[in-house]
Design a protein around this motif. Structure first.
Motif, PDB file in Angstrom:
ATOM      1  N   THR A   1       0.703  -1.355   0.051  1.00 24.28           N
ATOM      2  CA  THR A   1      -0.219   0.103   0.129  1.00 24.28           C
ATOM      3  C   THR A   1       0.826   1.220   0.047  1.00 24.28           C
ATOM      4  O   THR A   1       0.318   2.146  -0.187  1.00 24.28           O
ATOM      5  CB  THR A   1      -0.924   0.098   1.194  1.00 24.28           C
ATOM      6  OG1 THR A   1      -0.036   0.065   2.465  1.00 24.28           O
ATOM      7  CG2 THR A   1      -1.601  -1.284   1.125  1.00 24.28           C
ATOM      8  N   GLY A   2       1.977   1.162   0.195  1.00 20.99           N
ATOM      9  CA  GLY A   2       3.144   2.274   0.290  1.00 20.99           C
ATOM     10  C   GLY A   2       3.600   2.621   1.575  1.00 20.99           C
ATOM     11  O   GLY A   2       4.216   3.469   1.976  1.00 20.99           O
TER      12      GLY A   2
ATOM     13  N   GLY B   1       3.316   9.043  -4.116  1.00 22.25           N
ATOM     14  CA  GLY B   1       2.258   7.939  -3.770  1.00 22.25           C
ATOM     15  C   GLY B   1       2.071   7.783  -2.370  1.00 22.25           C
ATOM     16  O   GLY B   1       1.041   7.059  -1.868  1.00 22.25           O
ATOM     17  N   ASP B   2       3.157   8.160  -1.471  1.00 28.54           N
ATOM     18  CA  ASP B   2       2.809   8.256  -0.256  1.00 28.54           C
ATOM     19  C   ASP B   2       1.863   9.157   0.556  1.00 28.54           C
ATOM     20  O   ASP B   2       1.591   8.907   1.606  1.00 28.54           O
ATOM     21  CB  ASP B   2       4.406   8.008   0.642  1.00 28.54           C
ATOM     22  CG  ASP B   2       5.094   6.819   0.067  1.00 28.54           C
ATOM     23  OD1 ASP B   2       4.553   5.866   0.029  1.00 28.54           O
ATOM     24  OD2 ASP B   2       6.434   6.681   0.058  1.00 28.54           O
ATOM     25  N   SER B   3       1.879  10.088  -0.086  1.00 32.74           N
ATOM     26  CA  SER B   3       1.133  11.537   0.327  1.00 32.74           C
ATOM     27  C   SER B   3      -0.394  11.108   0.470  1.00 32.74           C
ATOM     28  O   SER B   3      -0.693  10.286  -0.573  1.00 32.74           O
ATOM     29  CB  SER B   3       1.299  12.545  -0.258  1.00 32.74           C
ATOM     30  OG  SER B   3       2.922  12.751  -0.155  1.00 32.74           O
TER      31      SER B   3
ATOM     32  N   GLN C   1      -4.533   3.942   3.858  1.00 35.25           N
ATOM     33  CA  GLN C   1      -3.889   3.710   2.481  1.00 35.25           C
ATOM     34  C   GLN C   1      -4.943   2.495   2.214  1.00 35.25           C
ATOM     35  O   GLN C   1      -5.415   2.469   1.045  1.00 35.25           O
ATOM     36  CB  GLN C   1      -2.559   3.304   2.558  1.00 35.25           C
ATOM     37  CG  GLN C   1      -1.527   4.357   2.947  1.00 35.25           C
ATOM     38  CD  GLN C   1      -0.302   4.054   3.231  1.00 35.25           C
ATOM     39  OE1 GLN C   1      -0.044   2.640   3.405  1.00 35.25           O
ATOM     40  NE2 GLN C   1       0.864   4.728   3.026  1.00 35.25           N
ATOM     41  N   VAL C   2      -5.140   1.527   3.179  1.00 32.76           N
ATOM     42  CA  VAL C   2      -5.856   0.324   2.842  1.00 32.76           C
ATOM     43  C   VAL C   2      -7.408   1.047   2.471  1.00 32.76           C
ATOM     44  O   VAL C   2      -8.259   0.487   1.649  1.00 32.76           O
ATOM     45  CB  VAL C   2      -6.185  -0.452   4.101  1.00 32.76           C
ATOM     46  CG1 VAL C   2      -7.271  -1.395   3.795  1.00 32.76           C
ATOM     47  CG2 VAL C   2      -4.914  -1.162   4.318  1.00 32.76           C
ATOM     48  N   ASN C   3      -7.918   1.986   3.181  1.00 34.74           N
ATOM     49  CA  ASN C   3      -9.306   2.369   3.061  1.00 34.74           C
ATOM     50  C   ASN C   3      -9.471   3.241   1.523  1.00 34.74           C
ATOM     51  O   ASN C   3     -10.509   3.033   1.077  1.00 34.74           O
ATOM     52  CB  ASN C   3      -9.742   3.440   3.947  1.00 34.74           C
ATOM     53  CG  ASN C   3     -10.084   2.728   5.428  1.00 34.74           C
ATOM     54  OD1 ASN C   3     -10.365   1.573   5.429  1.00 34.74           O
ATOM     55  ND2 ASN C   3      -9.649   3.442   6.481  1.00 34.74           N
ATOM     56  N   ALA C   4      -8.396   3.924   1.138  1.00 36.58           N
ATOM     57  CA  ALA C   4      -8.060   4.407  -0.101  1.00 36.58           C
ATOM     58  C   ALA C   4      -8.183   3.584  -1.181  1.00 36.58           C
ATOM     59  O   ALA C   4      -8.845   3.659  -2.167  1.00 36.58           O
ATOM     60  CB  ALA C   4      -6.796   5.407  -0.049  1.00 36.58           C
ATOM     61  N   ILE C   5      -7.603   2.366  -0.929  1.00 36.33           N
ATOM     62  CA  ILE C   5      -7.966   1.184  -1.904  1.00 36.33           C
ATOM     63  C   ILE C   5      -9.146   0.861  -2.100  1.00 36.33           C
ATOM     64  O   ILE C   5      -9.702   0.483  -3.077  1.00 36.33           O
ATOM     65  CB  ILE C   5      -6.831   0.117  -1.742  1.00 36.33           C
ATOM     66  CG1 ILE C   5      -5.186   0.637  -1.931  1.00 36.33           C
ATOM     67  CG2 ILE C   5      -6.951  -0.936  -2.543  1.00 36.33           C
ATOM     68  CD1 ILE C   5      -4.107  -0.094  -1.450  1.00 36.33           C
ATOM     69  N   ILE C   6      -9.673   0.288  -0.950  1.00 35.85           N
ATOM     70  CA  ILE C   6     -11.008  -0.288  -0.785  1.00 35.85           C
ATOM     71  C   ILE C   6     -12.114   0.640  -1.328  1.00 35.85           C
ATOM     72  O   ILE C   6     -12.757   0.298  -2.262  1.00 35.85           O
ATOM     73  CB  ILE C   6     -11.497  -0.809   0.625  1.00 35.85           C
ATOM     74  CG1 ILE C   6     -10.375  -1.794   0.797  1.00 35.85           C
ATOM     75  CG2 ILE C   6     -12.717  -1.211   0.461  1.00 35.85           C
ATOM     76  CD1 ILE C   6     -10.414  -2.350   2.348  1.00 35.85           C
TER      77      ILE C   6
ATOM     78  N   CYS D   1      -4.057   5.194  -8.386  1.00 32.00           N
ATOM     79  CA  CYS D   1      -3.544   5.939  -7.148  1.00 32.00           C
ATOM     80  C   CYS D   1      -4.527   5.728  -6.124  1.00 32.00           C
ATOM     81  O   CYS D   1      -5.564   5.711  -6.092  1.00 32.00           O
ATOM     82  CB  CYS D   1      -3.728   7.504  -7.534  1.00 32.00           C
ATOM     83  SG  CYS D   1      -3.081   8.623  -6.302  1.00 32.00           S
ATOM     84  N   GLN D   2      -3.753   5.434  -4.776  1.00 28.40           N
ATOM     85  CA  GLN D   2      -4.533   5.340  -3.606  1.00 28.40           C
ATOM     86  C   GLN D   2      -3.980   6.358  -2.837  1.00 28.40           C
ATOM     87  O   GLN D   2      -4.357   6.156  -1.353  1.00 28.40           O
ATOM     88  CB  GLN D   2      -4.108   3.923  -2.843  1.00 28.40           C
ATOM     89  CG  GLN D   2      -4.828   2.687  -3.488  1.00 28.40           C
ATOM     90  CD  GLN D   2      -3.978   2.216  -4.566  1.00 28.40           C
ATOM     91  OE1 GLN D   2      -2.893   1.836  -4.708  1.00 28.40           O
ATOM     92  NE2 GLN D   2      -4.439   1.580  -5.987  1.00 28.40           N
ATOM     93  N   SER D   3      -3.852   7.474  -3.123  1.00 29.12           N
ATOM     94  CA  SER D   3      -3.538   8.619  -2.313  1.00 29.12           C
ATOM     95  C   SER D   3      -4.660   9.256  -1.827  1.00 29.12           C
ATOM     96  O   SER D   3      -4.570   9.979  -0.997  1.00 29.12           O
ATOM     97  CB  SER D   3      -2.431   9.750  -2.917  1.00 29.12           C
ATOM     98  OG  SER D   3      -1.339   9.073  -2.790  1.00 29.12           O
ATOM     99  N   ALA D   4      -5.709   9.101  -2.398  1.00 28.83           N
ATOM    100  CA  ALA D   4      -7.296   9.759  -2.160  1.00 28.83           C
ATOM    101  C   ALA D   4      -8.263   8.634  -2.378  1.00 28.83           C
ATOM    102  O   ALA D   4      -8.262   7.912  -3.362  1.00 28.83           O
ATOM    103  CB  ALA D   4      -7.464  11.053  -2.788  1.00 28.83           C
ATOM    104  N   GLN D   5      -9.494   8.485  -1.779  1.00 26.83           N
ATOM    105  CA  GLN D   5     -10.472   7.873  -1.843  1.00 26.83           C
ATOM    106  C   GLN D   5     -11.266   8.210  -3.378  1.00 26.83           C
ATOM    107  O   GLN D   5     -11.649   7.237  -3.766  1.00 26.83           O
ATOM    108  CB  GLN D   5     -11.396   7.761  -0.805  1.00 26.83           C
ATOM    109  CG  GLN D   5     -10.753   7.110   0.389  1.00 26.83           C
ATOM    110  CD  GLN D   5     -11.739   6.855   1.646  1.00 26.83           C
ATOM    111  OE1 GLN D   5     -12.894   7.098   1.503  1.00 26.83           O
ATOM    112  NE2 GLN D   5     -11.359   6.601   2.813  1.00 26.83           N
ATOM    113  N   CYS D   6     -11.005   9.405  -3.353  1.00 30.67           N
ATOM    114  CA  CYS D   6     -11.962  10.094  -4.528  1.00 30.67           C
ATOM    115  C   CYS D   6     -11.053  10.957  -5.561  1.00 30.67           C
ATOM    116  O   CYS D   6     -10.180  11.664  -5.163  1.00 30.67           O
ATOM    117  CB  CYS D   6     -13.002  10.933  -4.065  1.00 30.67           C
ATOM    118  SG  CYS D   6     -14.172  11.755  -5.475  1.00 30.67           S
TER     119      CYS D   6
END
Length: 876
Positions: free
Chosen positions: A54-55, A528-530, A350-355, A551-556
């Motif tokens: 996830t970074g 990508g870690d931000s 990070q996990v929530n941003a991916i899911i 990109c998983q740096s934001a959910q939206c």
């Protein structure tokens, strides 16, 4: 000893892995990752695994912890082996105990005896005989031999000076967790693992990683010796008083890792860990050779799952085990945070941003239809493929390709951009209107059979320009999104760095009104870690470090697309889903996904055609951008001032730099935590260069910072006086050469006749501001300059001028070190502002410096316009 896997499992399950005292290993996702490591580390004789995480630095922490433990278990050394290899005269460390607060001292090994009365011999006996200068002898029975460690340091005193007391943490860990008896606990290892990792990450982990067992804790550096290696130096972390061979050998360079792995003698290398997208990407040609070494027990290749290189990595190693943090995997293998701290909270985010990741496309009214856009691309390809060869053709293709990209992705009107260009706030590109005129000029020289295609291109671009000159629908949509997200952190991803100047101006008011924290960043510089609340991307934009779909740096993520852009974006969505399915299918840990093969849209073949044309045009432009710079930097009939260049660097931002012979680049050295001056000929792929953020008239960041510090009275009167006095000789020299019409060669000949040895090239270097020469190497050179120029004042004060140069040279070295520490400190959060120069540089470096990594560097012999040298430019 029980099998390695079972022993490792016992250790990992009975300990908590911590970073800076924060427990991370109790989280379900990281526990699952630990199980993956344990199941793959000795599955076969040679094991290769890929980790797409996830970074979070937690994954690196777990894998380093497992590597340390694996070396403890693979270690076959025993006390008898160590003692039998000693030669009389060898220096050793002897610990008075294995337990808490034990103290090591240096002794000289004399040999073996069976009784106190006999002289020492080489053959093994009942006792080991150690001496410590004139302090008598020490006879040790075999039960104490495991406390003897060969000493590889340089200290000559035979005592314990400079050696810390042993905390006993390692002893208690090995005894209580591994169940080792006191005589089984050995202080050195015969195995090592090589780790390729960025220095700042290594520092965070090596200094912060620990194992907590019961009410006690042992640091990584207490458990095993660890060192960081640069090309020429080894930098041990704490905890290796015997200077033994490191168990964890960390480096940031693939070439150095290869050297460590191939080195004969010493520890056996049982593992290789490669961590980081940029390291794997830049080392793509070298890493496979290391991975394929069958003598290595385990190999782990780790990178962020959102990297555009991840699919290629997985495809390159078809038989590798795979741990991939896909949405489906995380849904089954992650829970709410169990032990809350900064590291686990970041991992959870990070996990929530991916899911919860969602890409919302904002489809906007377009100035082109899809059919018209395809017609434009086909016309471009027809011209590029034609037999007609000329500089005009190269310039036409590059300018037209670039302009269309600008029109597609601009979050501003063309009038707004042109006003910034007129004011010189943007000096890296020409006005779109002027570029359109140049495209038409180029087309005028085309043969007749290219006229129709050229007119298609020109008319399409003119239509786009006219519709965008006063208004941008994407700007309106960007402002609308910001206004609807009060108090949010928002990243706006742009294709080119110069966009930021215009976009900042256009959205500052709405951002303030809505208390939004806005970050403007290019796709190639995206971190990508931000983490952000939302991301806005200005079109179908991708880069080395950003892909809206991964990109998983934001959910939206909001993607702003004109109607004709949506077809390629939809195709990317379909391919992204396929990639996710590939990762799920390849996963070593079973993942059940609900993938369904999607029917191809009717436009899919048309999209493939356009993307193939884009790829072909991109390659073509990459091969011709040097010619294009020649042709486009000046208007017809303008006087052309040119400079000779010896190298062309392309950066990971898609910017380029043309380097002159005498230019010295400021290269970031993360090992030394400093910046060093490097000759152009010694630059290489992967080097990180620090440039000034100022305009083309100021290229020397050190000079820029020093001038600013003097202006604000942040240096002593002595330094200020030395600054002006140090430049005296060069001012006299420059004026003399100009007024006398004297060449560097003539001056060199005159100085040689007067007994001062100097080369013409040396004088040219003195005169080249990009060489950063503070003073000549010898005092007599300044004296000769004064004599030849007839400046008696300079001659009388030559010594003080020379000494002033020495003062400024030292100040420049301090500033270089401070720049490196400030830049790395921004990354690690470890800025030391106790020194006044460090504090001043730290406060200014963010606004003064731009840091770019060389993707490729090519050595050439060419000329380019003078205003393009020794600085990053966008070739548009």
């Amino acid at each position: 000893m029980e099998p390695i896997r079972e022993a490792m499992n016992k250790i990992i399950k009975s300990c908590d892995v911590c970073i800076d005292g924060n427990v991370i290993s109790q989280e379900l996702l990281l526990a699952t990752f630990s199980d993956f490591i344990l199941s793959t580390i000795e599955k076969e004789k040679h094991n290769v695994s890929i980790v797409l995480h996830t970074g979070s630095v937690c994954f690196d922490a777990i894998i380093l912890a497992c590597a340390a433990v694996s070396n403890l278990l693979y270690n076959q050394t025993n006390a008898n082996d160590i003692i039998s290899q000693l030669i009389p005269g060898d220096v050793v460390l002897y610990y008075n105990s294995n337990k808490s607060n034990s103290k090591a001292q240096r002794y000289t090994f004399k040999g073996f005896v069976d009784s106190p009365d006999e002289p020492p011999r080489n053959e093994t006996g009942t006792y080991v005989w150690l001496t410590q200068g004139n302090s008598g002898r020490l006879l040790l029975p075999s039960a104490c031999w495991n406390r003897i460690v060969p000493y590889w340091g340089n200290a000559s005193s035979m005592d314990g000076r400079g050696l810390r007391r042993d905390s006993g943490n390692r002893y208690r860990f090995l005894k209580s967790v591994l169940g080792l008896g006191e005589e089984e606990i050995i202080r050195i290892s015969d195995t090592s693992t090589v780790v390729i990792m960025a220095r700042d990450t290594a520092n965070t982990l090596v200094n912060g990683l620990s194992f907590r067992f019961g009410n006690e804790e042992v640091r990584l550096t207490e458990l095993v010796p660890v060192s960081y290696f640069t090309e020429n130096e080894e930098y041990p972390y704490g905890g290796n008083p015997a200077k033994s061979e490191p168990v964890l050998k960390i480096t940031g360079k693939v070439s150095k890792a290869r050297e460590l792995l191939l080195k004969r003698g010493g520890n056996k290398n049982v593992g290789l860990i490669v961590s980081g997208d940029s390291i794997i990407r830049l080392g793509n040609s070298e890493i496979p050779e290391l991975v394929e070494r069958q003598s290595i027990q385990y190999v782990y290749l780790c990178m962020h799952i959102n990297s555009d290189f991840s699919e290629k990595l997985v495809s390159s190693y078809e038989n590798a085990s795979l741990f991939a943090c896909t949405k489906d995997f995380l849904l089954s293998n992650s829970l709410d945070v169990k032990v809350k701290n900064d590291y686990t909270n970041q991992l959870s985010a990070q996990v929530n941003a991916i899911i919860d990741h969602e890409v919302i496309t904002k489809e906007l009214p377009s100035y082109l239809s899809w059919e018209e856009y395809r017609k434009f691309k086909r016309a471009m390809f027809f011209i590029k493929e034609s037999d007609y060869e000329s500089d005009s053709k190269d310039s036409f293709v590059m300018q037209a390709f670039s302009l269309m990209n600008l029109f597609k992705t601009a979050l501003f009107s063309m009038k707004a951009l042109e006003s910034f260009i007129d004011s010189r706030e943007i000096d890296t590109v020409e006005k779109p209107e002027a570029r359109l005129a140049k495209i038409e000029d180029c087309a005028n020289s085309f043969p007749e059979y290219l006229h129709e295609a050229a007119m298609t291109v020109i008319e399409t671009l003119e239509t786009a320009y006219l519709l965008l000159v006063d208004h941008s629908a994407k700007e309106d949509t960007m402002r609308e999104i910001i206004s609807q997200n009060f108090g949010k952190s928002i990243a706006i991803v742009l294709p080119k760095a110069y966009y930021a100047t215009v976009v900042k101006s256009s959205m500052d008011d709405i951002a303030r009104e809505n208390s939004c924290d806005i970050t403007l960043v290019t796709a190639n510089r995206f971190n990508g870690d931000s983490l952000y609340d939302i991301i806005i991307v200005s079109g179908n934009v991708t880069g080395a470090r950003f892909d809206a779909l991964r990109c998983q740096s934001a959910q939206c993520v909001f993607a702003l697309l004109y109607d004709f852009e949506k077809y390629q974006f939809k195709s990317r969505i379909r391919k992204s889903v396929q990639t996710e399915h590939l990762f799920n299918q390849r996963s070593t840990i079973y993942i059940e996904d609900e993938y369904e093969e999607q029917l191809l849209d009717p436009e899919e073949s048309e999209v493939d055609e356009v993307e193939a044309i884009d790829a072909d045009l991109t390659n073509y432009i990459g091969a011709t951008y040097l010619n294009t710079v020649h042709n486009n930097s000046y208007s017809p009939g303008a006087h052309k001032s040119v400079a000779d260049i010896v190298a062309v660097a392309k950066f990971d931002t898609d910017e380029v730099a043309f380097f002159t012979k005498n230019y010295k680049a400021y290269v970031l050295d993360d090992a030394e935590r400093s910046v060093k001056e490097v000759d152009v000929t010694n630059l290489s792929d992967g080097d990180i260069i620090v440039f000034t953020r100022s305009n083309s008239t100021t290229r020397d960041i050190v000079e820029n910072l020093l001038s600013d510090m003097m202006k604000n009275k942040l240096v002593s009167a002595e330094v200020e006086d030395a600054y002006y006095k140090a430049g005296w000789w060069k001012s006299v020299l420059t004026k003399y050469l100009k007024h006398a019409g004297c060449s560097a060669k003539t001056l060199a000949d005159t100085m040689i006749e007067n007994g001062v040895s100097v080369q013409e090239a040396t004088i040219r270097t003195w005169l080249d501001d990009d060489a950063h020469t503070v003073r000549p190497r010898k005092l007599d050179s300044i004296q000769q300059i004064a004599l030849i120029a007839g400046d008696e004042d300079l001659f009388d004060n030559a010594e003080s001028c020379y000494a002033a140069g020495g003062v400024i040279y030292k100040v420049r070295r301090k500033i270089l070190k401070a720049i490196g520490q400030a830049i790395l400190g921004e990354i690690t959060g470890e800025n030391d502002n106790s020194d006044p120069i460090m504090r001043a540089v730290s406060e200014r470096v963010g606004n003064a410096a731009v840091v770019l990594q060389i993707e490729t560097i090519t050595f050439v012999n060419d000329t380019v316009p003078l205003n393009t040298i020794n600085r990053p430019i966008s070739v548009d």
